[in-house]
Design a protein around this motif. Structure first.
Motif, PDB file in Angstrom:
ATOM      1  N   GLY A  50      51.618  31.986 -21.211  1.00 33.75           N
ATOM      2  CA  GLY A  50      52.276  31.305 -20.326  1.00 33.75           C
ATOM      3  C   GLY A  50      51.433  31.290 -18.781  1.00 33.75           C
ATOM      4  O   GLY A  50      51.085  32.383 -18.427  1.00 33.75           O
ATOM      5  N   ALA A  51      51.608  30.211 -18.176  1.00 31.50           N
ATOM      6  CA  ALA A  51      50.929  30.204 -16.916  1.00 31.50           C
ATOM      7  C   ALA A  51      51.888  29.421 -15.867  1.00 31.50           C
ATOM      8  O   ALA A  51      52.540  28.573 -16.268  1.00 31.50           O
ATOM      9  CB  ALA A  51      49.446  29.394 -17.062  1.00 31.50           C
ATOM     10  N   VAL A  52      51.683  29.795 -14.645  1.00 30.01           N
ATOM     11  CA  VAL A  52      52.524  29.453 -13.431  1.00 30.01           C
ATOM     12  C   VAL A  52      51.434  28.958 -12.399  1.00 30.01           C
ATOM     13  O   VAL A  52      51.021  29.938 -11.986  1.00 30.01           O
ATOM     14  CB  VAL A  52      53.750  30.302 -12.998  1.00 30.01           C
ATOM     15  N   VAL A  53      51.518  27.765 -11.881  1.00 30.43           N
ATOM     16  CA  VAL A  53      50.465  27.444 -10.681  1.00 30.43           C
ATOM     17  C   VAL A  53      51.272  26.829  -9.586  1.00 30.43           C
ATOM     18  O   VAL A  53      52.450  26.312  -9.721  1.00 30.43           O
ATOM     19  CB  VAL A  53      49.382  26.814 -11.292  1.00 30.43           C
ATOM     20  N   ARG A  58      46.676  26.753  -7.923  1.00 27.43           N
ATOM     21  CA  ARG A  58      46.423  28.177  -7.735  1.00 27.43           C
ATOM     22  C   ARG A  58      47.332  28.958  -8.765  1.00 27.43           C
ATOM     23  O   ARG A  58      48.604  28.636  -8.913  1.00 27.43           O
ATOM     24  CB  ARG A  58      46.429  28.731  -6.590  1.00 27.43           C
ATOM     25  N   VAL A  59      46.811  29.785  -9.610  1.00 30.45           N
ATOM     26  CA  VAL A  59      47.505  30.476 -10.494  1.00 30.45           C
ATOM     27  C   VAL A  59      48.518  31.544  -9.940  1.00 30.45           C
ATOM     28  O   VAL A  59      48.008  32.303  -9.025  1.00 30.45           O
ATOM     29  CB  VAL A  59      46.508  31.357 -11.383  1.00 30.45           C
ATOM     30  N   ALA A  60      49.611  31.470 -10.140  1.00 28.21           N
ATOM     31  CA  ALA A  60      50.601  32.508  -9.557  1.00 28.21           C
ATOM     32  C   ALA A  60      51.100  33.660 -10.600  1.00 28.21           C
ATOM     33  O   ALA A  60      51.195  34.670 -10.230  1.00 28.21           O
ATOM     34  CB  ALA A  60      51.862  31.908  -9.285  1.00 28.21           C
ATOM     35  N   ALA A  86      47.101  23.250 -18.688  1.00 28.86           N
ATOM     36  CA  ALA A  86      48.557  22.335 -18.801  1.00 28.86           C
ATOM     37  C   ALA A  86      49.390  22.624 -17.598  1.00 28.86           C
ATOM     38  O   ALA A  86      50.229  21.767 -17.044  1.00 28.86           O
ATOM     39  CB  ALA A  86      49.253  22.929 -20.127  1.00 28.86           C
ATOM     40  N   ALA A  87      49.573  23.929 -16.890  1.00 24.01           N
ATOM     41  CA  ALA A  87      50.408  24.209 -15.862  1.00 24.01           C
ATOM     42  C   ALA A  87      49.780  23.249 -14.650  1.00 24.01           C
ATOM     43  O   ALA A  87      50.496  22.760 -13.853  1.00 24.01           O
ATOM     44  CB  ALA A  87      50.189  25.654 -15.528  1.00 24.01           C
ATOM     45  N   GLN A  88      48.460  23.180 -14.410  1.00 22.29           N
ATOM     46  CA  GLN A  88      47.760  22.113 -13.344  1.00 22.29           C
ATOM     47  C   GLN A  88      48.208  21.172 -13.710  1.00 22.29           C
ATOM     48  O   GLN A  88      48.582  20.263 -12.585  1.00 22.29           O
ATOM     49  CB  GLN A  88      46.325  22.588 -13.438  1.00 22.29           C
ATOM     50  N   LEU A 124      41.833  15.959  -2.827  1.00 25.22           N
ATOM     51  CA  LEU A 124      42.578  16.999  -1.934  1.00 25.22           C
ATOM     52  C   LEU A 124      43.672  17.870  -2.894  1.00 25.22           C
ATOM     53  O   LEU A 124      43.883  19.059  -2.754  1.00 25.22           O
ATOM     54  CB  LEU A 124      43.175  16.156  -0.771  1.00 25.22           C
ATOM     55  N   LEU A 125      44.128  17.090  -3.955  1.00 24.76           N
ATOM     56  CA  LEU A 125      45.270  17.768  -4.632  1.00 24.76           C
ATOM     57  C   LEU A 125      44.739  18.511  -5.848  1.00 24.76           C
ATOM     58  O   LEU A 125      45.310  19.293  -6.519  1.00 24.76           O
ATOM     59  CB  LEU A 125      46.428  16.829  -5.185  1.00 24.76           C
ATOM     60  N   GLU A 126      43.148  18.214  -5.961  1.00 25.71           N
ATOM     61  CA  GLU A 126      42.678  18.798  -7.212  1.00 25.71           C
ATOM     62  C   GLU A 126      41.715  19.898  -6.899  1.00 25.71           C
ATOM     63  O   GLU A 126      40.852  20.263  -7.792  1.00 25.71           O
ATOM     64  CB  GLU A 126      42.287  17.931  -8.160  1.00 25.71           C
ATOM     65  N   ASN A 127      41.390  20.162  -5.836  1.00 22.06           N
ATOM     66  CA  ASN A 127      40.188  20.789  -5.325  1.00 22.06           C
ATOM     67  C   ASN A 127      40.149  22.373  -5.934  1.00 22.06           C
ATOM     68  O   ASN A 127      39.243  23.007  -5.817  1.00 22.06           O
ATOM     69  CB  ASN A 127      39.925  20.741  -3.595  1.00 22.06           C
ATOM     70  N   ASN A 128      41.320  22.820  -6.443  1.00 26.70           N
ATOM     71  CA  ASN A 128      41.472  24.068  -7.133  1.00 26.70           C
ATOM     72  C   ASN A 128      41.565  24.273  -8.450  1.00 26.70           C
ATOM     73  O   ASN A 128      41.823  25.155  -9.120  1.00 26.70           O
ATOM     74  CB  ASN A 128      42.584  24.907  -6.337  1.00 26.70           C
ATOM     75  N   HIS A 129      41.117  22.928  -9.147  1.00 30.37           N
ATOM     76  CA  HIS A 129      41.324  22.903 -10.613  1.00 30.37           C
ATOM     77  C   HIS A 129      40.155  23.798 -11.416  1.00 30.37           C
ATOM     78  O   HIS A 129      39.337  23.677 -10.879  1.00 30.37           O
ATOM     79  CB  HIS A 129      41.139  21.405 -10.965  1.00 30.37           C
ATOM     80  N   ILE A 130      40.707  24.449 -12.338  1.00 34.90           N
ATOM     81  CA  ILE A 130      39.929  25.420 -12.951  1.00 34.90           C
ATOM     82  C   ILE A 130      39.377  24.610 -14.155  1.00 34.90           C
ATOM     83  O   ILE A 130      40.073  24.133 -15.024  1.00 34.90           O
ATOM     84  CB  ILE A 130      40.651  26.644 -13.516  1.00 34.90           C
TER      85      ILE A 130
END
Length: 134
Positions: A50-53, A58-60, A86-88, A124-130
């Motif tokens: 499970g992932a939360v961003v 950014r991964v939380a 999927a979380a992103q 701007l909204l995707e600059n941290n996409h992994i």
């Protein structure tokens, strides 16, 4: 040269007033968006991971269930990337809808293509996409 060619002789006082009012409403709506974007949480699941961003991707939090622990190193890595991706995507969809709705309220009658807006703002909204480089 790009942009709009405006002849100052064609501008009426009511045009300036209307544009100023629209800009004021847009600014007010967008200032509220920052606060609301801070509340966006994207979640994703894949093979027991499970992932939360946050809204910026950014991964939380990462959680590992029993299935994830049976995946082996490569399987676990792939599951983590899939869950985070999927979380992103979930967070991006929420942020897009939030922006679309606030802009619709701020400047009624103007359709907003959030994907185009994001592209023009340089991601701007995707600059941290992994990205997964397997």
């Amino acid at each position: 040269m790009s942009g709009y060619a405006i002849d100052p002789r064609d501008i009426r006082p009511q045009d300036v007033e209307r544009a100023t009012e629209q800009a004021f409403h847009a600014e007010a709506a967008l200032s509220d968006v920052d606060r609301l974007l801070a509340e966006v949480v994207g979640t994703g699941q894949a093979k027991g991971v499970g992932a939360v961003v946050d809204a910026e991707g950014r991964v939380a939090e990462i959680t590992l269930g029993p299935q994830a622990l049976r995946e082996g190193t490569d399987g676990l890595r792939d599951a983590i990337f899939a869950a985070v991706g999927a979380a992103q995507e979930h967070a991006r969809r929420q942020a897009d809808e939030l922006l679309r709705e606030h802009l619709r309220q701020a400047v009624p009658g103007i359709a907003v293509d959030v994907a185009e807006l994001r592209r023009r703002l340089g991601g701007l909204l995707e600059n941290n996409h992994i990205s997964h480089k397997g």
